[in-house]
Write a protein that holds these residues in place. Sequence first.
Motif, PDB file in Angstrom:
ATOM      1  N   ASP A  95     -15.776  59.321  29.208  1.00  0.00           N
ATOM      2  CA  ASP A  95     -16.937  60.282  29.163  1.00  0.00           C
ATOM      3  C   ASP A  95     -18.044  59.753  28.244  1.00  0.00           C
ATOM      4  O   ASP A  95     -19.194  60.102  28.314  1.00  0.00           O
ATOM      5  CB  ASP A  95     -16.112  61.478  27.994  1.00  0.00           C
ATOM      6  CG  ASP A  95     -15.141  62.111  28.736  1.00  0.00           C
ATOM      7  OD1 ASP A  95     -15.112  62.281  30.054  1.00  0.00           O
ATOM      8  OD2 ASP A  95     -14.092  62.652  28.261  1.00  0.00           O
ATOM      9  N   VAL A  96     -17.535  58.878  27.283  1.00  0.00           N
ATOM     10  CA  VAL A  96     -18.628  58.215  26.410  1.00  0.00           C
ATOM     11  C   VAL A  96     -19.533  57.460  27.243  1.00  0.00           C
ATOM     12  O   VAL A  96     -20.842  57.438  27.041  1.00  0.00           O
ATOM     13  CB  VAL A  96     -18.161  57.423  25.431  1.00  0.00           C
ATOM     14  CG1 VAL A  96     -19.098  56.607  24.524  1.00  0.00           C
ATOM     15  CG2 VAL A  96     -17.167  57.953  24.542  1.00  0.00           C
ATOM     16  N   GLY A  97     -19.182  56.707  28.290  1.00  0.00           N
ATOM     17  CA  GLY A  97     -19.961  55.975  29.124  1.00  0.00           C
ATOM     18  C   GLY A  97     -20.810  56.733  30.124  1.00  0.00           C
ATOM     19  O   GLY A  97     -22.029  56.450  30.096  1.00  0.00           O
ATOM     20  N   LEU A 128     -24.817  56.456  29.578  1.00  0.00           N
ATOM     21  CA  LEU A 128     -25.800  55.898  30.643  1.00  0.00           C
ATOM     22  C   LEU A 128     -26.104  57.191  31.580  1.00  0.00           C
ATOM     23  O   LEU A 128     -27.261  57.017  32.523  1.00  0.00           O
ATOM     24  CB  LEU A 128     -24.842  54.959  31.442  1.00  0.00           C
ATOM     25  CG  LEU A 128     -24.634  53.488  30.838  1.00  0.00           C
ATOM     26  CD1 LEU A 128     -24.021  52.712  31.545  1.00  0.00           C
ATOM     27  CD2 LEU A 128     -25.964  52.902  30.101  1.00  0.00           C
ATOM     28  N   GLY A 129     -25.939  58.548  31.435  1.00  0.00           N
ATOM     29  CA  GLY A 129     -26.409  59.323  32.210  1.00  0.00           C
ATOM     30  C   GLY A 129     -27.366  60.087  31.480  1.00  0.00           C
ATOM     31  O   GLY A 129     -28.538  59.961  31.644  1.00  0.00           O
ATOM     32  N   THR A 130     -26.818  61.075  30.513  1.00  0.00           N
ATOM     33  CA  THR A 130     -27.837  61.911  29.629  1.00  0.00           C
ATOM     34  C   THR A 130     -28.435  61.222  28.695  1.00  0.00           C
ATOM     35  O   THR A 130     -29.929  61.334  28.677  1.00  0.00           O
ATOM     36  CB  THR A 130     -26.889  62.785  28.667  1.00  0.00           C
ATOM     37  OG1 THR A 130     -25.754  63.332  29.510  1.00  0.00           O
ATOM     38  CG2 THR A 130     -27.510  63.832  28.484  1.00  0.00           C
ATOM     39  N   ALA A 183     -10.966  56.643  20.179  1.00  0.00           N
ATOM     40  CA  ALA A 183     -10.444  55.325  20.477  1.00  0.00           C
ATOM     41  C   ALA A 183     -11.688  54.214  20.840  1.00  0.00           C
ATOM     42  O   ALA A 183     -11.437  53.095  20.189  1.00  0.00           O
ATOM     43  CB  ALA A 183      -9.375  55.362  21.362  1.00  0.00           C
ATOM     44  N   PHE A 184     -12.335  54.658  21.799  1.00  0.00           N
ATOM     45  CA  PHE A 184     -13.351  53.623  22.127  1.00  0.00           C
ATOM     46  C   PHE A 184     -14.325  53.119  20.717  1.00  0.00           C
ATOM     47  O   PHE A 184     -14.583  51.996  20.591  1.00  0.00           O
ATOM     48  CB  PHE A 184     -14.235  54.329  23.118  1.00  0.00           C
ATOM     49  CG  PHE A 184     -15.383  53.606  23.797  1.00  0.00           C
ATOM     50  CD1 PHE A 184     -14.664  52.326  24.277  1.00  0.00           C
ATOM     51  CD2 PHE A 184     -16.585  53.840  23.884  1.00  0.00           C
ATOM     52  CE1 PHE A 184     -15.939  51.353  24.884  1.00  0.00           C
ATOM     53  CE2 PHE A 184     -17.511  52.926  24.297  1.00  0.00           C
ATOM     54  CZ  PHE A 184     -17.082  51.733  25.097  1.00  0.00           C
ATOM     55  N   ARG A 214     -16.710  66.333  21.831  1.00  0.00           N
ATOM     56  CA  ARG A 214     -17.876  65.970  22.684  1.00  0.00           C
ATOM     57  C   ARG A 214     -18.027  64.458  22.714  1.00  0.00           C
ATOM     58  O   ARG A 214     -17.840  63.737  21.543  1.00  0.00           O
ATOM     59  CB  ARG A 214     -19.298  66.559  22.317  1.00  0.00           C
ATOM     60  CG  ARG A 214     -19.168  68.067  22.263  1.00  0.00           C
ATOM     61  CD  ARG A 214     -19.297  68.582  23.609  1.00  0.00           C
ATOM     62  NE  ARG A 214     -20.555  68.345  24.109  1.00  0.00           N
ATOM     63  CZ  ARG A 214     -20.972  68.588  25.632  1.00  0.00           C
ATOM     64  NH1 ARG A 214     -20.059  69.086  26.339  1.00  0.00           N
ATOM     65  NH2 ARG A 214     -22.176  68.022  26.010  1.00  0.00           N
ATOM     66  N   PRO A 215     -18.396  63.784  23.728  1.00  0.00           N
ATOM     67  CA  PRO A 215     -18.635  62.396  23.520  1.00  0.00           C
ATOM     68  C   PRO A 215     -19.995  61.576  22.975  1.00  0.00           C
ATOM     69  O   PRO A 215     -20.216  60.510  22.861  1.00  0.00           O
ATOM     70  CB  PRO A 215     -18.620  61.792  25.029  1.00  0.00           C
ATOM     71  CG  PRO A 215     -19.143  63.085  25.691  1.00  0.00           C
ATOM     72  CD  PRO A 215     -18.494  64.102  24.946  1.00  0.00           C
ATOM     73  N   GLU A 216     -20.857  62.752  22.534  1.00  0.00           N
ATOM     74  CA  GLU A 216     -22.126  62.287  22.069  1.00  0.00           C
ATOM     75  C   GLU A 216     -22.091  61.737  20.794  1.00  0.00           C
ATOM     76  O   GLU A 216     -22.767  60.740  20.434  1.00  0.00           O
ATOM     77  CB  GLU A 216     -23.155  63.719  21.738  1.00  0.00           C
ATOM     78  CG  GLU A 216     -23.725  63.775  23.111  1.00  0.00           C
ATOM     79  CD  GLU A 216     -23.278  64.802  23.975  1.00  0.00           C
ATOM     80  OE1 GLU A 216     -21.791  65.306  23.755  1.00  0.00           O
ATOM     81  OE2 GLU A 216     -23.382  65.464  25.176  1.00  0.00           O
TER      82      GLU A 216
END
Lengths: 106, 173
Positions: B126-128, B132-134, B49-50, A57-59
């Motif tokens: 996905d991270v962005g 900035l969404g959820t 990676a980010f 997950r990206p969280e």
Amino acid sequence: MSALDLEIALALAGILFVIGLAGMIARRNLVFMLLCAEIMLNAAGFAFIVAGARWGRPEGQAMFIFLLATAAAEVAVGLALILALSASPSLRLKDLDADEMRSGGA
Amino acid sequence: MNAMLAVAALVAVASTLAVVAQRRAVHALLYLIVSFFALAVAMLALGAAFAAALEVVVYAGAILVLFVFVVMMIGSKSSATGAKGWIGPSILALALLGELGYALLLDPSGLGGAAGTGQSATSPKDVGLALLGTYAIGAEIAAFLLLSGLVGAFRIARRSGPRPDPSADGGEA
């Protein structure tokens, strides 16, 4: 991610946090105490990343970015405080010792 | 088992132990930079990676440079570093470099943690989207925090300097 990888990564986060905590307790230099706070924050952020990678997950990385902002603000204010303390003529801190600050400030 | 992760974990633990054990602040900063690099490699091995790029750019690139500036400004005997202080961090950083070369040249699947682990790497997109969404309200709060940190640092550092004459500039403070 295998279970061994997860264990290694979580153990790394825990060990780094404990090293930072021990340094925070043992060292009395203000710069070193701030460095140890950075180590602990970084270890907590790494634990977030491990959890995020475990469930794909990206969280986890989003929380790491929040921790990054917190650390940046903390370092800015903390270093400004250290500069102000070291430049203060009334509070003669020799080598920025936190114990001296307690006894000298009273 | 991911060998990149294990080696990076060893380097991170060794360099962080050296940070706490150093007597001079500049040497501790050198070891801490190596420690952050090692953690970035570990994040890369986990597929983040980010976050690894942010660790290098923001932590090692911005926050630790702030520390270096302040240690140099305080400027006591602790800021002098000889040639000996570079040896330990150089060895640890060379270990990381060797690991990176191994991952790039010999084992491309080790980078990003995607292959061999049965799990895809999390992309910056996905991270962005999550940030900035959820979690847009969290990003706003982080922006408030950074602004208050900026104002607070400015105010504290200003008090320490020579106090400006309040009657000279119309009592702007």
